[in-house]
Design a protein around this motif. Sequence first.
Motif, PDB file in Angstrom:
ATOM      1  N   GLY A 128      -0.894  -1.848  23.401  1.00  0.00           N
ATOM      2  CA  GLY A 128      -1.573  -0.682  23.510  1.00  0.00           C
ATOM      3  C   GLY A 128      -1.982  -0.210  22.036  1.00  0.00           C
ATOM      4  N   SER A 129      -1.834   1.125  21.850  1.00  0.00           N
ATOM      5  CA  SER A 129      -2.704   1.662  20.729  1.00  0.00           C
ATOM      6  C   SER A 129      -1.526   2.931  20.094  1.00  0.00           C
ATOM      7  CB  SER A 129      -3.839   2.476  21.157  1.00  0.00           C
ATOM      8  OG  SER A 129      -4.775   1.663  21.612  1.00  0.00           O
ATOM      9  N   VAL A 130      -1.704   3.086  18.966  1.00  0.00           N
ATOM     10  CA  VAL A 130      -0.977   3.976  18.141  1.00  0.00           C
ATOM     11  C   VAL A 130      -1.961   4.966  17.649  1.00  0.00           C
ATOM     12  CG1 VAL A 130       0.585   4.480  16.468  1.00  0.00           C
ATOM     13  CG2 VAL A 130       0.659   2.210  17.577  1.00  0.00           C
ATOM     14  N   VAL A 131      -1.858   6.150  17.779  1.00  0.00           N
ATOM     15  CA  VAL A 131      -2.613   7.207  17.214  1.00  0.00           C
ATOM     16  C   VAL A 131      -2.065   7.888  16.158  1.00  0.00           C
ATOM     17  CG1 VAL A 131      -4.015   9.302  17.658  1.00  0.00           C
ATOM     18  CG2 VAL A 131      -4.057   7.600  19.229  1.00  0.00           C
ATOM     19  N   LEU A 132      -2.451   7.770  14.840  1.00  0.00           N
ATOM     20  CA  LEU A 132      -1.827   8.340  13.619  1.00  0.00           C
ATOM     21  C   LEU A 132      -2.621   9.776  13.552  1.00  0.00           C
ATOM     22  CD1 LEU A 132      -2.114   5.127  11.582  1.00  0.00           C
ATOM     23  CD2 LEU A 132       0.033   6.011  12.689  1.00  0.00           C
ATOM     24  N   ILE A 133      -1.947  10.684  13.407  1.00  0.00           N
ATOM     25  CA  ILE A 133      -2.162  12.286  13.479  1.00  0.00           C
ATOM     26  C   ILE A 133      -1.939  12.834  12.070  1.00  0.00           C
ATOM     27  CG2 ILE A 133      -2.633  14.462  14.428  1.00  0.00           C
ATOM     28  CD1 ILE A 133      -1.725  13.079  17.036  1.00  0.00           C
ATOM     29  N   PHE A 134      -2.568  12.816  11.188  1.00  0.00           N
ATOM     30  CA  PHE A 134      -2.463  13.658   9.840  1.00  0.00           C
ATOM     31  C   PHE A 134      -3.007  14.814  10.016  1.00  0.00           C
ATOM     32  CE2 PHE A 134      -2.265   9.066   8.911  1.00  0.00           C
ATOM     33  CZ  PHE A 134      -1.262   8.651   8.181  1.00  0.00           C
ATOM     34  N   GLN A 135      -2.312  15.924   9.964  1.00  0.00           N
ATOM     35  CA  GLN A 135      -2.750  17.418  10.421  1.00  0.00           C
ATOM     36  C   GLN A 135      -2.677  18.217   8.914  1.00  0.00           C
ATOM     37  OE1 GLN A 135      -0.150  19.717  13.206  1.00  0.00           O
ATOM     38  NE2 GLN A 135      -0.691  21.325  11.409  1.00  0.00           N
ATOM     39  N   PRO A 136      -3.848  19.035   9.056  1.00  0.00           N
ATOM     40  CA  PRO A 136      -3.777  20.042   7.823  1.00  0.00           C
ATOM     41  C   PRO A 136      -3.035  21.251   8.386  1.00  0.00           C
ATOM     42  CG  PRO A 136      -5.724  20.001   9.244  1.00  0.00           C
ATOM     43  CD  PRO A 136      -4.781  19.000   9.711  1.00  0.00           C
ATOM     44  N   ALA A 137      -2.756  22.435   7.550  1.00  0.00           N
ATOM     45  CA  ALA A 137      -2.517  23.576   7.943  1.00  0.00           C
ATOM     46  C   ALA A 137      -1.430  23.960   8.553  1.00  0.00           C
ATOM     47  CB  ALA A 137      -3.685  24.399   8.132  1.00  0.00           C
ATOM     48  N   GLU A 138      -0.232  23.324   8.352  1.00  0.00           N
ATOM     49  CA  GLU A 138       0.878  23.629   9.335  1.00  0.00           C
ATOM     50  C   GLU A 138       1.440  24.939   8.954  1.00  0.00           C
ATOM     51  OE1 GLU A 138       4.739  24.445  10.487  1.00  0.00           O
ATOM     52  OE2 GLU A 138       4.453  23.893   8.382  1.00  0.00           O
ATOM     53  N   GLU A 139       1.295  25.073   7.470  1.00  0.00           N
ATOM     54  CA  GLU A 139       2.123  26.358   6.986  1.00  0.00           C
ATOM     55  C   GLU A 139       1.218  27.749   7.061  1.00  0.00           C
ATOM     56  OE1 GLU A 139       4.977  26.424   5.827  1.00  0.00           O
ATOM     57  OE2 GLU A 139       5.350  24.366   5.038  1.00  0.00           O
ATOM     58  N   GLY A 140       1.253  27.965   8.681  1.00  0.00           N
ATOM     59  CA  GLY A 140       0.652  29.386   9.029  1.00  0.00           C
ATOM     60  C   GLY A 140      -0.639  29.352   9.367  1.00  0.00           C
ATOM     61  N   GLY A 141      -1.248  28.228   9.072  1.00  0.00           N
ATOM     62  CA  GLY A 141      -2.719  28.015   9.386  1.00  0.00           C
ATOM     63  C   GLY A 141      -3.253  27.410  11.006  1.00  0.00           C
ATOM     64  N   ALA A 142      -2.136  26.992  11.663  1.00  0.00           N
ATOM     65  CA  ALA A 142      -2.218  26.303  13.009  1.00  0.00           C
ATOM     66  C   ALA A 142      -3.138  25.383  12.994  1.00  0.00           C
ATOM     67  CB  ALA A 142      -2.665  27.801  13.909  1.00  0.00           C
ATOM     68  N   GLY A 143      -3.007  24.406  12.069  1.00  0.00           N
ATOM     69  CA  GLY A 143      -3.844  23.331  12.100  1.00  0.00           C
ATOM     70  C   GLY A 143      -3.591  22.405  13.191  1.00  0.00           C
ATOM     71  N   ALA A 144      -2.523  22.357  13.956  1.00  0.00           N
ATOM     72  CA  ALA A 144      -2.384  21.592  15.190  1.00  0.00           C
ATOM     73  C   ALA A 144      -3.220  22.101  16.112  1.00  0.00           C
ATOM     74  CB  ALA A 144      -0.798  21.614  15.722  1.00  0.00           C
ATOM     75  N   ARG A 145      -3.322  23.474  16.320  1.00  0.00           N
ATOM     76  CA  ARG A 145      -4.179  24.166  17.468  1.00  0.00           C
ATOM     77  C   ARG A 145      -5.776  23.815  17.244  1.00  0.00           C
ATOM     78  NH1 ARG A 145      -3.402  30.397  18.045  1.00  0.00           N
ATOM     79  NH2 ARG A 145      -4.241  30.265  15.925  1.00  0.00           N
ATOM     80  N   LYS A 146      -5.921  23.945  15.929  1.00  0.00           N
ATOM     81  CA  LYS A 146      -7.307  23.569  15.741  1.00  0.00           C
ATOM     82  C   LYS A 146      -7.805  22.026  15.890  1.00  0.00           C
ATOM     83  CE  LYS A 146     -11.558  24.187  13.737  1.00  0.00           C
ATOM     84  NZ  LYS A 146     -12.572  25.156  14.503  1.00  0.00           N
ATOM     85  N   MET A 147      -7.080  21.217  15.434  1.00  0.00           N
ATOM     86  CA  MET A 147      -7.308  19.865  15.827  1.00  0.00           C
ATOM     87  C   MET A 147      -7.286  19.703  17.588  1.00  0.00           C
ATOM     88  SD  MET A 147      -4.883  17.365  13.096  1.00  0.00           S
ATOM     89  CE  MET A 147      -6.228  16.016  13.256  1.00  0.00           C
ATOM     90  N   ILE A 148      -6.537  20.220  18.187  1.00  0.00           N
ATOM     91  CA  ILE A 148      -6.754  20.257  19.803  1.00  0.00           C
ATOM     92  C   ILE A 148      -7.991  20.754  20.071  1.00  0.00           C
ATOM     93  CG2 ILE A 148      -5.543  21.174  21.593  1.00  0.00           C
ATOM     94  CD1 ILE A 148      -2.815  21.007  20.372  1.00  0.00           C
ATOM     95  N   GLU A 149      -8.263  21.980  19.627  1.00  0.00           N
ATOM     96  CA  GLU A 149      -9.597  22.725  19.973  1.00  0.00           C
ATOM     97  C   GLU A 149     -10.798  21.865  19.548  1.00  0.00           C
ATOM     98  OE1 GLU A 149      -9.212  26.117  17.764  1.00  0.00           O
ATOM     99  OE2 GLU A 149      -8.106  27.292  19.198  1.00  0.00           O
ATOM    100  N   ASP A 150     -10.633  20.989  18.424  1.00  0.00           N
ATOM    101  CA  ASP A 150     -11.568  20.078  18.042  1.00  0.00           C
ATOM    102  C   ASP A 150     -11.726  18.657  18.734  1.00  0.00           C
ATOM    103  OD1 ASP A 150     -12.223  21.635  16.073  1.00  0.00           O
ATOM    104  OD2 ASP A 150     -11.919  20.501  14.437  1.00  0.00           O
ATOM    105  N   GLY A 151     -11.202  18.765  20.213  1.00  0.00           N
ATOM    106  CA  GLY A 151     -10.745  17.467  20.837  1.00  0.00           C
ATOM    107  C   GLY A 151     -10.056  16.251  20.567  1.00  0.00           C
ATOM    108  N   LEU A 152      -8.837  16.773  19.998  1.00  0.00           N
ATOM    109  CA  LEU A 152      -7.940  15.595  19.485  1.00  0.00           C
ATOM    110  C   LEU A 152      -7.473  14.596  20.510  1.00  0.00           C
ATOM    111  CD1 LEU A 152      -5.897  14.296  17.460  1.00  0.00           C
ATOM    112  CD2 LEU A 152      -4.191  15.995  18.171  1.00  0.00           C
ATOM    113  N   PHE A 153      -7.268  15.433  21.558  1.00  0.00           N
ATOM    114  CA  PHE A 153      -6.437  14.718  22.788  1.00  0.00           C
ATOM    115  C   PHE A 153      -7.326  14.112  23.786  1.00  0.00           C
ATOM    116  CE2 PHE A 153      -2.458  17.039  21.461  1.00  0.00           C
ATOM    117  CZ  PHE A 153      -1.977  15.973  20.930  1.00  0.00           C
TER     118      PHE A 153
END
Length: 392
Positions: A128-153
């Motif tokens: 199968g496959s491994v998806v490595l997610i190096f995320q910016p802006a965890e410290e208050g910038g909601a980088g996870a949400r932004k990656m999701i909005e950018d179509g991560l999943f």
Amino acid sequence: MMRISAAVEALVPEMTAWRHHLHAHPELGYEEHGTQAFVAGKLKEFGVDEVVTGMAGTGVVGVIRGKRPGNRSIGLRADMDALPITELTGKPYASTNPGRMHACGHDGHTTMLLGAARHLSQSRDFAGSVVLIFQPAEEGGAGARKMIEDGLFERFPVEVVYGMHNWPQMPLGSFAMHRGPVMAATDEIRIEIAGKGCHAAMPHTGVDPVVAAAQLVSALQNIISRETDPMDRAVLSITAINAGSAFNVVPDTATLKGTVRTFRADTRKRVVGRIREMVEAFAKAFGVAMELHHREGYPPTINHDEQAAFGAEVAAGIVGEPNVARDQLPSMGGEDFSFMLEKVPGAYIWMGVGGAEEGRILHNAKYDFNDAALPVGVSWWTGLVERHLSAG
């Protein structure tokens, strides 16, 4: 005794060098351009099948495909950003960017995921496959949400997703995996109070916003101490009071700032609603104008039971069952990995690194990630992959 493979142990000198480089070059949220280039460069060097940059601006995503056919997938996430703190560690690899520092160990998180990428791209002993997610802006910038909005999943679909954070309050060689809540929801509040300034010797000629602010601070604590079930964890902290600058002047205005931390949606709504009601009541009682500004932050980080159990089993295979806490109390701190767990089943684990007893705690100017934890974290990442993707 920890079970670390010889292949992972062999990576320690390289990983230590990577970690020290990242530590010396910290970047704040959405400014991780150098970190992005470093991570992407390493992934390409390792032979990762697909490397994408630019998600959420400075994020990086890598995909590694196993040598056996399979349609299953797993996501692994590490955060990359630093904090606006002036470093006081005195280390030879201390921050070279003034006023910026890796005081939360994200340099270690990034390094451990890079180490896992190196190992997995060489072994590819999975289907199968491994998806490595190096995320910016965890410290208050909601980088996870932004990656999701950018179509991560959508672009990189995964069945499950896992996150990890170093935890100085726990000894090296230990893990804590929670079932259910791990970290709290984080809301910000700001209360603007407008009165009427006057001479401090003649307070009756004005309307004092400082007295109103002081009384309100005390009253707000009643929401937690007397209106919230003691078994329902909640925190309301007023962390800043700003008013005036002279000893003989009653100022025109005062400002309160603070945070609300909760786990349950109904508690979150009720606490903020009660703050609003108190603000309105105190404005009338003290003859001032008050305005509440509320900013909803990260949702609570809630682990999924199946993935939490699996992550704990993998951890026990590395450090032994007695060193994996499965009933640890959650933290009232916040974490934007919560956004990913709202979209995909998964879990978030704490990995012990020690040092708290010596004052090396998270968000402290003297904090430095414990390099001895690097192979432990890599072993957990690779163990997750190889067990989850053991068969297509």
